[in-house]
Design a protein around this motif. Structure first.
Motif, short mmCIF file in Angstrom:
data_model
loop_
_atom_site.label_atom_id
_atom_site.label_comp_id
_atom_site.label_asym_id
_atom_site.label_seq_id
_atom_site.Cartn_x
_atom_site.Cartn_y
_atom_site.Cartn_z
N ALA A 273 0.83 -1.20 0.00
CA ALA A 273 0.00 0.00 0.00
C ALA A 273 0.87 1.26 0.00
O ALA A 273 2.06 1.21 0.28
N GLU A 274 0.27 2.39 -0.31
CA GLU A 274 0.96 3.67 -0.25
C GLU A 274 1.30 3.98 1.21
O GLU A 274 0.48 3.80 2.10
N ARG A 275 2.52 4.43 1.45
CA ARG A 275 2.97 4.68 2.82
C ARG A 275 3.44 6.14 2.95
O ARG A 275 4.51 6.48 2.47
N TYR B 127 6.45 13.07 13.06
CA TYR B 127 5.03 12.79 13.32
C TYR B 127 4.29 12.79 11.99
O TYR B 127 4.78 13.28 10.97
N TYR B 128 3.10 12.21 11.99
CA TYR B 128 2.23 12.28 10.82
C TYR B 128 1.39 13.56 10.90
O TYR B 128 0.84 13.88 11.96
N GLU B 129 1.29 14.23 9.79
CA GLU B 129 0.60 15.52 9.79
C GLU B 129 -0.91 15.35 9.97
O GLU B 129 -1.57 16.21 10.55
N LYS B 130 -1.47 14.21 9.49
CA LYS B 130 -2.91 14.00 9.58
C LYS B 130 -3.18 12.50 9.62
O LYS B 130 -2.29 11.68 9.33
N PRO B 131 -4.38 12.09 10.01
CA PRO B 131 -4.70 10.65 10.05
C PRO B 131 -4.59 10.03 8.66
O PRO B 131 -4.67 10.70 7.64
N PHE B 132 -4.35 8.73 8.67
CA PHE B 132 -4.23 8.03 7.39
C PHE B 132 -5.55 8.08 6.63
O PHE B 132 -6.64 8.02 7.21
N GLU B 133 -5.43 8.16 5.32
CA GLU B 133 -6.59 8.02 4.47
C GLU B 133 -6.72 6.55 4.07
O GLU B 133 -5.83 5.73 4.32
N GLU B 134 -7.84 6.22 3.43
CA GLU B 134 -8.09 4.83 3.03
C GLU B 134 -6.97 4.37 2.09
O GLU B 134 -6.62 5.05 1.13
N GLY B 135 -6.40 3.22 2.34
CA GLY B 135 -5.35 2.64 1.53
C GLY B 135 -3.96 2.99 2.00
O GLY B 135 -2.98 2.40 1.52
N GLU B 136 -3.83 3.95 2.92
CA GLU B 136 -2.50 4.32 3.41
C GLU B 136 -2.13 3.42 4.58
O GLU B 136 -2.98 3.05 5.40
#
Length: 634
Positions: free
Chosen positions: A34-36, A90-99
Motif C-alpha cells: 500500500a501507499e505509505r 510525526y504524521y501531519e494527519k490521520p491516514f486516508e483509506e489505503g494508506e
C-alpha cells in the motif's frame, strides 16, 4: 569559486551521499504494498554554553541552554560552544483509506570540523544521543558515525498517530574555525525497493565575526596603500572607479593585507575624522521605527551583510523570504525584542539595511569620497525584474567571517576637506596733519594668490608636492596709525621668514586679479580653496600709493557650517603725507632790551650809535620846516 557556491555544492554532495546510503541498505519490497506516507518533522536548534581554558574545552556540569539564531543553514558558535538539535517526527494527519504506516524508519547523522589553515574534514561525533528521551549509545555503525553513516533503523513500523523525537549535542572543538552537522532519514520503499520520503538537513557553524568602519582622509588612505594621488583607480568586478578592495582572508590565504588588518598609520592619534563605528541605532537605519536600540555590526547567524539585527540587504537563500517586500527584523533590546512597528501600530515591510548610505557619516567640514568595502557579485536583490525571478546585482557588501583568532574586519571610508573661498577688500589710506585717517575704496590694485606649502611628510608618508613652488621672504603684516609710523615701516620690515609657496591661478584670471570700483575682488565660481594657509601678494598699486605689506596672509578654515561666508582679507595702500608749509623763525624776546617799534627798518651794523643819528635827523627836519614857513610869510 566563491564561498556561497562552494557551500551549496558541499550541501548537495552531503544530500546525495545520504540518499545513496539509504538506497544501498533497503531490501526489496512487495510490489503490491500500500501507499505509505512519510512522517513530517519539526526541528529546533539550541545553543549550549561552553568554556575554553588554556586552549582546551572544559566540561561544565550544568551548561546553560539558550536560543540559537540561525539563517538558512548557517549559525555562529564560539569555540567549545555546542548545538543541541531536537527533531520531532510525526504524521501531519490521520491516514486516508489505503494508506499504511512507514516501514523501517531510519535516521543517520554525521559531523566534522575544519581547523585554521587546513581544509581536512576532521570527524567529531555527536554526543548525548536521545531517542524518545532514552539515551542511545553512539557506535561506529550507529547514528553518530562521521563518515558515510549507516542509517540506523529506529522503528520497524512507524504507526499511525505515533511520534518520535531525536535529540543530540555537538560541540565545536577548541581549535576549529568551522563545523558541520548533517542528518538524513529514509524508510523501506513500497514498489521498487527504493526509499520514500527521504529527508535531509544540515547546519554549518562559523566563529562569530564582526566589522567596523573607520573615517579617514582620502589623501592619507592613498598614501597608506601606495597609490598615487592622481592615479585612476578602479574597484573590483568592474564596478566602476574608486578604491580597490583589500584581499579577502580565508582559511587558505591567511591574514596579511586583508580587511582583518588595520592600516597602522591611519590608526595614529588624530587620523580618524570621526569615531570608529561598530554599531548603529535602529532608528538611524529605519527612521520610521521609534527605537534607538544599538545594532552591532556582528554576524551571529551566518548571513551575509553588515549587521545581525536587522538583516543586511544580502540574503542569499532564495525562497526563504520575499525579497521584494524586505525582511521583518527584530531588534534585541535589553533581553527583549523591539517589534517592527511604526508609531501608528502598523507593521513595516523593511528593505535590507543598513545600507552603505546609512553608515556614511556626515562629518562637519568634510565630504565623502569612497570606501574599500568588498564588492560582491551578488550584493543586493534586483527589484526591477519579473515576479519569481531572483537576480542579484553587484555592489559593496561583506560576508562576515572570522579566521583563526582574527575576529573583526576593518573597512575605511575616505573623505576630503570641503573647499572654501575668500573676498579681498582694498582701501586707500591717507593721514591728515593731526594723523587722522581718511579711507576710500581703491580700484585697480593688482594681486596674485599663493598657497603656503607644508614640506613635512604626512603621517602615512605622503610627500608634499613641491612642483611649481618657490621660496619667498614674508615679513609680518604691519598697519601704521600715524605718518611717522608709516615712514618707519616703509624702511624697517619686521619678523621676516622664508616660506615655500605655490602660485594659485583662479578661475577667470590669467594668474593675477585686480580690485573693482568698490575696491573688492572675489573669485568666480564655486569655492575651490582647500582649507589651509594662503598669501595674497600685492603686485602693484595705482597712482602714488605706497605698498607697506607686499604679502598678506589669511587662512581658509574648515568649512564646518552648511554655508560659510568667504574669508575676509583686508589690504591697505597709503598715500605719502604732504610736508607742512615753512614759517619764518621767531626771535626770542630779551627782558633787558625794550621791544622794537613795529615797522622800523632794520639797519646794518656800522659801529655808529643809532640814537644819535636819529636825533640829528629830527633836528634837521625841524630846521627845514621852520625855514619853509618863514619864506612863505615874506
Amino acid at each position: 569559486m566563491n564561498t556561497s557556491r562552494r557551500l551549496s555544492l558541499v550541501f548537495i554532495s552531503a544530500l546525495i551521499s545520504i540518499f545513496a546510503i539509504v538506497l544501498s541498505v533497503l531490501p526489496t519490497a512487495k510490489v503490491e504494498a500500500a501507499e505509505r506516507p512519510f512522517p513530517k518533522y519539526e526541528m529546533t536548534y539550541q545553543k549550549i554554553e561552553g568554556k575554553k581554558e588554556d586552549g582546551e574545552c572544559k566540561n561544565l556540569e550544568n551548561p546553560k541552554i539558550s536560543h540559537l539564531t540561525y539563517v538558512g543553514f548557517r549559525t555562529m558558535l564560539n569555540q567549545c560552544e555546542g548545538v543541541r538539535t531536537t527533531i520531532r517526527f510525526y504524521y501531519e494527519k490521520p491516514f486516508e483509506e489505503g494508506e499504511e504506516p512507514t516501514l523501517q524508519f531510519r535516521f543517520g547523522v554525521r559531523s566534522y570540523y575544519l581547523v585554521y589553515g587546513d581544509n581536512t574534514k576532521n570527524p567529531k561525533p555527536v554526543e548525548n544521543f536521545l531517542y524518545d528521551g532514552k539515551e542511545i549509545q553512539v557506535e561506529p555503525d550507529g547514528p553518530g558515525v562521521n563518515s558515510d553513516p549507516n542509517l540506523h533503523i529506529f522503528e520497524e513500523v512507524f504507526e499511525e498517530g505515533a511520534e518520535h523525537t531525536m535529540q543530540f549535542d555537538w560541540f565545536l572543538p577548541a581549535d576549529a574555525v568551522s563545523g558541520f552537522i548533517e542528518w538524513g532519514t529514509g524508510s523501506t520503499g513500497d514498489t521498487q525497493g527504493g526509499s520514500i520520503g527521504a529527508t535531509a538537513n544540515r547546519l554549518e557553524t562559523q566563529l562569530p565575526a564582526a566589522m567596523d568602519f573607520r573615517y579617514v582622509l582620502h589623501s592619507e588612505y592613498l598614501a597608506a596603500r601606495g597609490f598615487e594621488q592622481d592615479e585612476e583607480l578602479t574597484k573590483d568586478l568592474d564596478y566602476g572607479p574608486g578604491l580597490p578592495e583589500r584581499k579577502w582572508a580565508t582559511v587558505e590565504t591567511g591574514i596579511e593585507g586583508t580587511t582583518f588588518d588595520l592600516i597602522d598609520c591611519l590608526e595614529r592619534d588624530g587620523q580618524q575624522l570621526a569615531n570608529v563605528r561598530n554599531s548603529q541605532p535602529v532608528n538611524e537605519i529605519y527612521p520610521e521605527l521609534p527605537f534607538d536600540t544599538e545594532t552591532r555590526f556582528e554576524n551571529k547567524a551566518g548571513t551575509m551583510g553588515f549587521a545581525q539585527w536587522p538583516w543586511q540587504f544580502f540574503v542569499y537563500q532564495d525562497g526563504q523570504w520575499d525579497p521584494k517586500k524586505g525582511l521583518r527584523p527584530m531588534n534585541r533590546n535589553a533581553g527583549n525584542f523591539d517589534p517592527y512597528k511604526k508609531d501608528d501600530g502598523s507593521y513595516m515591510s523593511l528593505p535590507y539595511a543598513p545600507t552603505l548610505k546609512s553608515i556614511t557619516n556626515d562629518i562637519p567640514g568634510y565630504e565623502y569620497v569612497d570606501n574599500d568595502i568588498t564588492i560582491l557579485e551578488k550584493a543586493s536583490f534586483d527589484l526591477n525584474q519579473p515576479e519569481g525571478s531572483y537576480n542579484y546585482l553587484p555592489g559593496p557588501n561583506v560576508y562576515l567571517r572570522r579566521v583563526g583568532p582574527h575576529t573583526t574586519q576593518h573597512f575605511y571610508l575616505t573623505y576630503k576637506k570641503i573647499p572654501g573661498t575668500f573676498e579681498l577688500e582694498k582701501q586707500s589710506v591717507s593721514f591728515g596733519q593731526d594723523d587722522s585717517q581718511t579711507r576710500e575704496a581703491l580700484e585697480g590694485a593688482e594681486f596674485k594668490l599663493y598657497q603656503v606649502v607644508d614640506e613635512t611628510p604626512s603621517p602615512c608618508g605622503l610627500e608634499p608636492d613641491l612642483t611649481d613652488t618657490e621660496v619667498v621672504e614674508v615679513c609680518a603684516y604691519q598697519e601704521p596709525t600715524t605718518a611717522d609710523e608709516l615712514e618707519d615701516m616703509m624702511h624697517n620690515p619686521k619678523d621676516c621668514e622664508n616660506k615655500r609657496v605655490r602660485p594659485i591661478s583662479l578661475a577667470g584670471t590669467d594668474g593675477s586679479f585686480i580690485t573693482d570700483e568698490e575696491g573688492k575682488f572675489r573669485p568666480e565660481g564655486d569655492p575651490s580653496l582647500e582649507p589651509g594657509d594662503y598669501l595674497v601678494r600685492e603686485v602693484s598699486a595705482p597712482g602714488e600709493h605706497l605698498i607697506v605689506n607686499e604679502w598678506i596672509p589669511f587662512t581658509v578654515p574648515l568649512q564646518t557650517d552648511e554655508v560659510m561666508d568667504p574669508v575676509k582679507v583686508y589690504a591697505e595702500n597709503y598715500i605719502e603725507p604732504t610736508p607742512p608749509p615753512s614759517e619764518p623763525p621767531v626771535t626770542p624776546s630779551n627782558p633787558a632790551t625794550p621791544p622794537e617799534t613795529p615797522g622800523e627798518p632794520e639797519l646794518p651794523v656800522t659801529g655808529v650809535n643809532v640814537g644819535i643819528i636819529g636825533a640829528v635827523a629830527v633836528a634837521l627836519f625841524a630846521a627845514g620846516l621852520t625855514l619853509t614857513l618863514a619864506r612863505r610869510r615874506k
